[in-house]
Design an enzyme around this catalytic site. Sequence first.
Site, mmCIF file in Angstrom:
data_model
loop_
_atom_site.group_PDB
_atom_site.id
_atom_site.type_symbol
_atom_site.label_atom_id
_atom_site.label_comp_id
_atom_site.label_asym_id
_atom_site.label_seq_id
_atom_site.Cartn_x
_atom_site.Cartn_y
_atom_site.Cartn_z
ATOM 1 N N HIS A 72 0.856 -1.344 0.108
ATOM 2 C CA HIS A 72 0.033 -0.011 0.002
ATOM 3 C C HIS A 72 0.784 1.348 0.122
ATOM 4 O O HIS A 72 1.747 1.592 0.759
ATOM 5 C CB HIS A 72 -1.027 0.172 1.111
ATOM 6 C CG HIS A 72 -2.262 -0.857 1.003
ATOM 7 N ND1 HIS A 72 -3.254 -0.651 1.712
ATOM 8 C CD2 HIS A 72 -2.271 -2.099 0.369
ATOM 9 C CE1 HIS A 72 -4.038 -1.637 1.374
ATOM 10 N NE2 HIS A 72 -3.548 -2.543 0.499
ATOM 11 N N TYR A 201 -9.563 5.483 7.180
ATOM 12 C CA TYR A 201 -9.844 5.836 8.405
ATOM 13 C C TYR A 201 -10.691 7.041 8.681
ATOM 14 O O TYR A 201 -10.572 8.145 7.984
ATOM 15 C CB TYR A 201 -8.263 6.548 9.114
ATOM 16 C CG TYR A 201 -7.293 5.425 9.447
ATOM 17 C CD1 TYR A 201 -6.391 4.990 8.288
ATOM 18 C CD2 TYR A 201 -7.017 4.814 10.579
ATOM 19 C CE1 TYR A 201 -5.478 3.826 8.567
ATOM 20 C CE2 TYR A 201 -6.132 3.663 10.709
ATOM 21 C CZ TYR A 201 -5.460 3.272 9.631
ATOM 22 O OH TYR A 201 -4.343 2.431 10.136
ATOM 23 N N PRO A 293 -4.920 0.669 18.510
ATOM 24 C CA PRO A 293 -4.683 -0.033 17.099
ATOM 25 C C PRO A 293 -4.505 1.071 16.154
ATOM 26 O O PRO A 293 -4.077 0.696 14.887
ATOM 27 C CB PRO A 293 -5.530 -0.840 16.949
ATOM 28 C CG PRO A 293 -6.558 -0.714 17.922
ATOM 29 C CD PRO A 293 -5.907 -0.195 18.896
ATOM 30 N N LYS A 297 0.459 0.038 14.942
ATOM 31 C CA LYS A 297 1.933 -0.304 15.426
ATOM 32 C C LYS A 297 2.147 -1.279 16.374
ATOM 33 O O LYS A 297 3.349 -1.761 16.534
ATOM 34 C CB LYS A 297 2.274 1.068 16.165
ATOM 35 C CG LYS A 297 2.588 2.251 15.348
ATOM 36 C CD LYS A 297 3.864 2.238 14.634
ATOM 37 C CE LYS A 297 4.079 3.237 13.529
ATOM 38 N NZ LYS A 297 3.722 2.673 12.197
ATOM 39 N N TYR A 385 3.679 6.361 10.149
ATOM 40 C CA TYR A 385 2.849 5.309 9.515
ATOM 41 C C TYR A 385 3.691 4.280 8.938
ATOM 42 O O TYR A 385 3.540 3.209 9.081
ATOM 43 C CB TYR A 385 1.785 5.689 8.653
ATOM 44 C CG TYR A 385 0.799 5.054 8.704
ATOM 45 C CD1 TYR A 385 -0.289 4.840 9.593
ATOM 46 C CD2 TYR A 385 0.636 3.973 7.683
ATOM 47 C CE1 TYR A 385 -1.297 3.922 9.168
ATOM 48 C CE2 TYR A 385 -0.410 3.063 7.320
ATOM 49 C CZ TYR A 385 -1.340 2.984 8.622
ATOM 50 O OH TYR A 385 -2.227 2.111 8.161
HETATM 51 C C1 PHB Z 1 -6.220 -4.269 10.542
HETATM 52 O O1 PHB Z 1 -6.401 -4.500 9.462
HETATM 53 O O2 PHB Z 1 -6.658 -5.095 11.502
HETATM 54 C C2 PHB Z 1 -6.127 -2.948 11.032
HETATM 55 C C3 PHB Z 1 -5.447 -2.088 10.312
HETATM 56 C C4 PHB Z 1 -4.889 -0.654 10.634
HETATM 57 C C5 PHB Z 1 -5.038 -0.287 11.907
HETATM 58 C C6 PHB Z 1 -5.427 -1.286 12.763
HETATM 59 C C7 PHB Z 1 -6.067 -2.618 12.485
HETATM 60 O O3 PHB Z 1 -4.763 0.757 12.194
#
Ligand code: PHB
Length: 392
Positions: A72, A201, A293, A297, A385
Site C-alpha cells: 500500500h 480511517y 490500534p 503499530k 505510519y
Molecule cells: C487491521 O487490518 O486489523 C488494522 C489495520 C490498521 C489499523 C488497525 C488494524 O490501524
Amino acid sequence: MRVQVAIIGAGPAGLLLAQLLQRAGVEAIVLEQRSAEYVLGRIRAGVLEQASVDLLHEAGVGERLRREGLVHDGIELCFGGERHRVALRELTGGQCVTVYGQTEVTRDLMQALAASGARTVYEAQDVSLHDVDGDRPRVRYTKDGVPHELSCDFIAGCDGFHGVSRTCVPASVLRTFERVYPFGWLGVLCDTPPVSPELIYANHERGFALCSMRSRTRSRYYVQCSLDERVEDWSDERFFDELRARLDGPAASTLITGPSIEKSIAPLRSFVAEPMRFGRLFLAGDAAHIVPPTGAKGLNLAASDIRYLSRALIEYYRTGHEEGIDSYSARCLRRVWKAERFSWWMTSIMHRFPDTGAFGQRIQEAELAYLVGSRAASAALAENYVGLPFED
Ligand code: PHB
Ligand code: APR
C-alpha cells in the site's frame, strides 16, 4: 534440561525471535501456554512496516509474504463526508506498508520453526521464572501433568500483556505508564472484497470507523463502540449500517457486505513498562507495551524489539560482547515511546471522546483539514505510519 535462550510465548514476538536465533545457531526453546490452533485462531493486526517485512525476509519467512502481501502506497482519511489521500510513498521518499495478517505471519513462522526442528512446547502450563537476576536463570513448567525445568542463559518474556514475565520484575524496579481510552473497537472480518483498495480511517460524529483488509477477497472493518457494548447485540446488519453511516457517500454506497466470520470487541489502551530488561530477563512486544490500534503499530513494535534483541543475543554468542544486551532496554524504549506518541495522537484525532463534545469534534476536523492541506503535516503522519528509523 539446558538451553541458551528460553522464550516465553509463541505470539509473533516469541516465534520471530526463535526463528532468528535458530538461523544464527543459537539454541532456543519456546514455551506457550495455549495450543498452536488457539494461537492461530486469534484475529489481530494486519499492517507491516517495511522494516518488519525486511526482518521476516531475514528470518527466512518472506516468501508467501512477497507473493500474497498487498503493498500500500497510501491511506485515506475520511472526515466531513469526504476522503483525502495521504500519499505515503511520495511523502516518505519511497516507503510503503504491506497488508498481511498477523495470523499469516504466525503461520509462516510456526511452519519454518517446525521444519527446522526447533523446539516449541505448546500447552505448557504453570510457567514460572526463577533467578532472573542471577547468572543461571531457570524456567519451570508443566506439560501433560509432568513438571519440567529448563536452565538457561537468558529468558525472553514474549508472553503478551497478561503474561507472567513482566510480573518477575520487582515492583521497586518496574515503572509502568498507562492510559485507558473510554471506548473500544468492534471488529468484523468477512469474505467480501474491500470497499476500497487502500485503508480508510474515518472520523465521524457517530464515532471512528476503519476499513481494512486481509486480501483482495477478505475485509476487516471496525467501528468505535462504547465499552459496555456486547458483541451479541451487534448483528451483521446493524454493524454494516453503522459502518456505512460513518463513511463518505461513495464508500457507503459501494460497500459490499457479507456474513461475518469473526466479530469481537477490543478495548483501547496505551501502556509502557520500563525497563525492558531486568537481569537476564528481556521483555519484548506486548509484554512490555501496548498501543491503541489506530496507528497500526502493535505488531511492528513487537518486531522492532525482536530486531534489537535478536541482534544483541547473536552478537553476544558470537563475540561475547554485551553492548547490545546492555543497551536493549533504552534503545527499544526510545522507539517505543515515539510509536506510543503517534498511536495516542492518531487515536485522539480520529475518535469521538465522551467528554469533549461538539467543540472537540470541530477541533479534530480543523486538525484533519490542516493535516491533509499541509505537506509538512502529511509528511509527519506518513513517516510515522511507515515506521521511524532504527538506531543501528
Ligand atoms: C487491521 O487490518 O486489523 C488494522 C489495520 C490498521 C489499523 C488497525 C488494524 O490501524
Ligand atoms: N506462559 C506461556 N505463554 C504465555 C503466558 C504464560 N504465562 N502468558 C501468555 N502467553 C502467551 C499467549 O498465549 C500468547 O500466545 O504469550 C503469547 C503472547 O503473544 P501476543 O499477545 O500475540 O504478543 P506479542 O508476541 O508480543 O505480539 C504483539 O500481537 O496483540 C498483538 O497488537 C499486538 O500485534 C501485536 C502483537
